[in-house]
Design an enzyme around this catalytic site. Structure first.
Site, mmCIF file in Angstrom:
data_model
loop_
_atom_site.group_PDB
_atom_site.id
_atom_site.type_symbol
_atom_site.label_atom_id
_atom_site.label_comp_id
_atom_site.label_asym_id
_atom_site.label_seq_id
_atom_site.Cartn_x
_atom_site.Cartn_y
_atom_site.Cartn_z
ATOM 1 N N GLY A 71 121.062 72.847 83.563
ATOM 2 C CA GLY A 71 121.320 74.079 82.853
ATOM 3 C C GLY A 71 121.501 75.281 83.750
ATOM 4 N N THR A 72 120.712 75.394 84.794
ATOM 5 C CA THR A 72 120.809 76.558 85.670
ATOM 6 C C THR A 72 122.168 76.624 86.351
ATOM 7 O OG1 THR A 72 118.428 76.656 86.061
ATOM 8 C CG2 THR A 72 119.841 77.693 87.699
ATOM 9 N N ASN A 158 114.171 80.319 74.518
ATOM 10 C CA ASN A 158 113.295 79.297 75.069
ATOM 11 C C ASN A 158 111.818 79.632 74.924
ATOM 12 O OD1 ASN A 158 114.451 81.237 77.103
ATOM 13 N ND2 ASN A 158 112.696 80.507 78.279
ATOM 14 N N GLN A 186 118.133 74.891 74.657
ATOM 15 C CA GLN A 186 117.031 74.645 73.724
ATOM 16 C C GLN A 186 117.516 74.204 72.347
ATOM 17 O OE1 GLN A 186 113.784 74.672 74.353
ATOM 18 N NE2 GLN A 186 113.899 75.429 76.451
ATOM 19 N N GLY A 207 120.113 67.694 80.402
ATOM 20 C CA GLY A 207 119.589 66.401 79.992
ATOM 21 C C GLY A 207 118.120 66.376 79.649
ATOM 22 N N HIS A 208 117.290 67.017 80.463
ATOM 23 C CA HIS A 208 115.844 66.811 80.323
ATOM 24 C C HIS A 208 115.223 67.513 79.124
ATOM 25 C CE1 HIS A 208 114.084 70.662 81.983
ATOM 26 N NE2 HIS A 208 115.357 70.802 82.316
ATOM 27 N N THR A 244 130.042 64.654 94.567
ATOM 28 C CA THR A 244 130.061 63.271 94.116
ATOM 29 C C THR A 244 129.402 63.152 92.746
ATOM 30 O OG1 THR A 244 129.961 62.486 96.394
ATOM 31 C CG2 THR A 244 129.357 60.918 94.664
ATOM 32 N N CYS A 332 110.254 77.947 84.096
ATOM 33 C CA CYS A 332 110.916 78.351 85.335
ATOM 34 C C CYS A 332 110.247 79.554 85.980
ATOM 35 C CB CYS A 332 112.388 78.671 85.059
ATOM 36 S SG CYS A 332 113.299 77.287 84.360
#
Length: 389
Positions: A71-72, A158, A186, A207-208, A244, A332
């Site tokens: 996200g960042t 968030n 979120q 993803g997390h 990659t 964060c």
């Protein structure tokens, strides 16, 4: 050690079995998706099928999915990349508008652009529930629409869980062809999210937060919107994000996103019932606890409280000693001894902001988790208040 009660799903949520299985399956396979030989083509097929899966459930075209490290990076790519591209096309476009309650992954790049690139950043006010002032946005846009490079407006906060009127923001900007970015990290999987229907031009996901792996996310960005790259190298991902491609992580991301979006209605119903149970229990145990955020227009799994007379950090550690894990706000910025910018923007005092905790529920949350918190909160609040005397 007591059994852990995890109430910090907004920070990160456990991986779902489907994502673990998808990731593990491809971890043992060799192949760079940019290679032309058979192993490379197999890896590329996995990446493109994952891209198609995400596009299908999020409501965009496959070519609009740009994979990132999370996200960042996606927020930085949207904010900086769109600003640079728009300003290069027209030097008058130096203004960037955002809500005052954005995540630091948006606010800090904006601050950097203001300091190093001459951006004129305007942070729009929010009301006491954390909802952005649409009339302030409209007035700012209409004052000089040709000078606006972009607008960034999070889908869901968030910290306090408040939902923003993202579609209305897009409607205000559309007549002036001003691109809108939304951080939906979120929101995805918690509330309905449809990229095309929302009217926005760029959307961040990771993803997390949805049961996928760490270190992978995406910026959904309309093909028509020009974005200047942050990274330069091999020209992967439409030459917007070189590097990659992480095939196993992307496979895990796609599996988690698909499961989260398809299961969103059932998930929201279940965790909102747990959230209501938590709110009622905390209010009964600590009558002067104050629920923060919009009472209705909020994330289903979010319960954010202020506990008068407490230091949030102290209360968090007292709960942690009982095996109950929560947060003082954004993970964060955890450990930084300062009041939340979100709560201050909502008009809360410094003391009230420092007395706050966020409890966030997810796919592994149970009634037993909620009941454990309700049983522990009053004695922990009492000890936290005594510590300040």
């Amino acid at each position: 050690m007591p059994e852990t009660v995890y109430l910090d799903h907004a920070a990160t949520t456990p991986m779902v079995p489907a994502a673990i299985e998808a990731m593990n399956r491809h971890l043992v396979e060799v192949g760079n998706p940019s290679s032309l030989h058979a192993s490379g083509r197999r890896a590329r097929r996995v990446v493109e099928e994952s891209r198609e899966t995400i596009a299908r459930v999020v409501g965009c075209r496959p070519g609009e999915v740009v994979f990132t490290s999370g996200g960042t990076e996606a927020d930085n790519l949207a904010v900086k990349g769109v600003f640079w591209s728009r300003r290069d096309a027209d030097p008058r476009r130096v203004r960037v508008l955002a809500s005052a309650v954005e995540h630091h992954a948006v606010l800090d790049p904006l601050h950097w652009l203001a300091t190093h690139e001459g951006a004129e950043v305007e942070l729009l006010p929010v009301d006491s529930d954390g909802v952005v002032d649409l009339e302030a946005l409209r007035a700012s846009v209409e004052r000089d629409p040709d000078s606006v490079a972009l607008v960034s407006m999070m889908w869901a906060n968030n910290e306090v869980g408040t939902l923003q009127p993202v579609s209305q923001v897009a409607e205000i900007c559309a007549p002036h062809a001003i691109p809108v970015h939304t951080d939906a990290v979120q929101a995805l999987g918690a509330v309905p999210v449809d990229f095309a229907a929302s009217g926005v031009d760029a959307l961040t996901l990771t993803g997390h937060k949805v049961g996928g792996p760490y270190g992978v996310g995406a910026l959904i960005v309309r093909r028509e919107l020009s974005v200047t790259a942050l990274l330069h190298g091999g020209g992967q991902e439409r030459d917007i994000r070189s590097g990659t491609i992480d095939t196993p992580a992307i496979a895990g991301l796609a599996a988690a996103v698909e499961l989260a979006v398809k299961g969103q209605p059932e998930h929201a119903s279940r965790v909102s019932a747990l959230r209501d149970r938590l709110v009622a229990g905390v209010r009964e145990a600590v009558p002067d606890a104050v629920l923060t955020g919009h009472p209705d227009g909020r994330l289903p799994g979010n319960a954010h409280f202020s506990f008068p007379g407490c230091e949030g950090d102290s209360l968090l550690m007292l709960l942690d000693a009982r095996g109950i894990e929560c947060s003082t706000g954004s993970a964060c910025s955890a450990g930084v001894p300062q009041a939340s910018h979100v709560l201050l923007a909502m008009g809360r005092s410094d003391a009230a902001a420092r007395s706050s905790l966020r409890f966030s529920l997810g796919h592994t949350s149970t009634e037993a988790d909620v009941d454990a918190l309700v049983a522990a909160i009053a004695p922990c609040v009492e000890r936290a208040r005594a510590a300040r005397l």
